[in-house]
Design a protein around this motif. Sequence first.
Motif, PDB file in Angstrom:
ATOM      1  N   GLU A 100      -3.801   7.708  -2.670  1.00  0.00           N
ATOM      2  CA  GLU A 100      -4.152   6.568  -3.510  1.00  0.00           C
ATOM      3  C   GLU A 100      -3.287   6.477  -4.764  1.00  0.00           C
ATOM      4  N   SER A 110       0.828  -1.206   0.000  1.00  0.00           N
ATOM      5  CA  SER A 110       0.000   0.000   0.000  1.00  0.00           C
ATOM      6  C   SER A 110       0.859   1.251   0.000  1.00  0.00           C
ATOM      7  N   SER A 113      -2.892   3.892  -1.268  1.00  0.00           N
ATOM      8  CA  SER A 113      -4.107   3.403  -0.623  1.00  0.00           C
ATOM      9  C   SER A 113      -4.739   4.566   0.142  1.00  0.00           C
TER      10      SER A 113
END
Length: 232
Positions: free
Chosen positions: A67, A5, A10
């Motif tokens: 993200e 991640s 994320s």
Amino acid sequence: MEWKSFWEGSKDLSTLALVIRAIILYIALIVATRMMGHRQVGILSGHNYLVAAGIVSLAAVRMVSPESSLISGIVIVFVYAGVNVLLSYLDTKWPRGIDRQPTVLMQGGRLLKANLLDCHVTLDNLLGQLRLKGAHNLSEIDTIVLEPYGKISVVKKPEALPVTRKQMNLPQQPAALPTILIYDGVIDEVNLHQLGLDHKWLLTKLGEQGITSPQDVFLVMLETNGTVYISV
């Protein structure tokens, strides 16, 4: 911290992870800028400007969006840098094919209206640039050239140029730079001795301004014309 991640992004990344990602990306930007050299810092051509704008935009997105993929961001940064280095190399080989050419905006004291329109330079723009160059009167200028990197070069008429020491048959002075002798109360011993000066001379100069101790001074600089600049 989950490393997948962290690298791929994320929405659940912690604040610490975002800080570390930003630091890594910042270091990558520094390395890429070093790789591109001084030319990129000066933004000397169109493609240099596009690379700078693209990298800054990319870095901003990666820094604020948890993200987004950090790996892809780093890859794109170095791809941008590589393309910029390649175009800069090609520019040195075939400058007419890669980059823009200088444009003459004034020649022989006459403004070239067609070139001004072609380069989208308004009269206000031109006069503002001239003021920054210390050229306030169009009648004193012979030639104005718009350089590829957006700045202008000015050639004044001979009668408007300042008189030089050579023209006045005065002895030439060696080129030099102002030298710091005291900064924030600390004497620069290296500079002082390189100039062949000593503490007695320096204290005498301070005494002329009513200063008794170097610790009371913020800056002392010996300028190129022999003037001792003192700021407490």
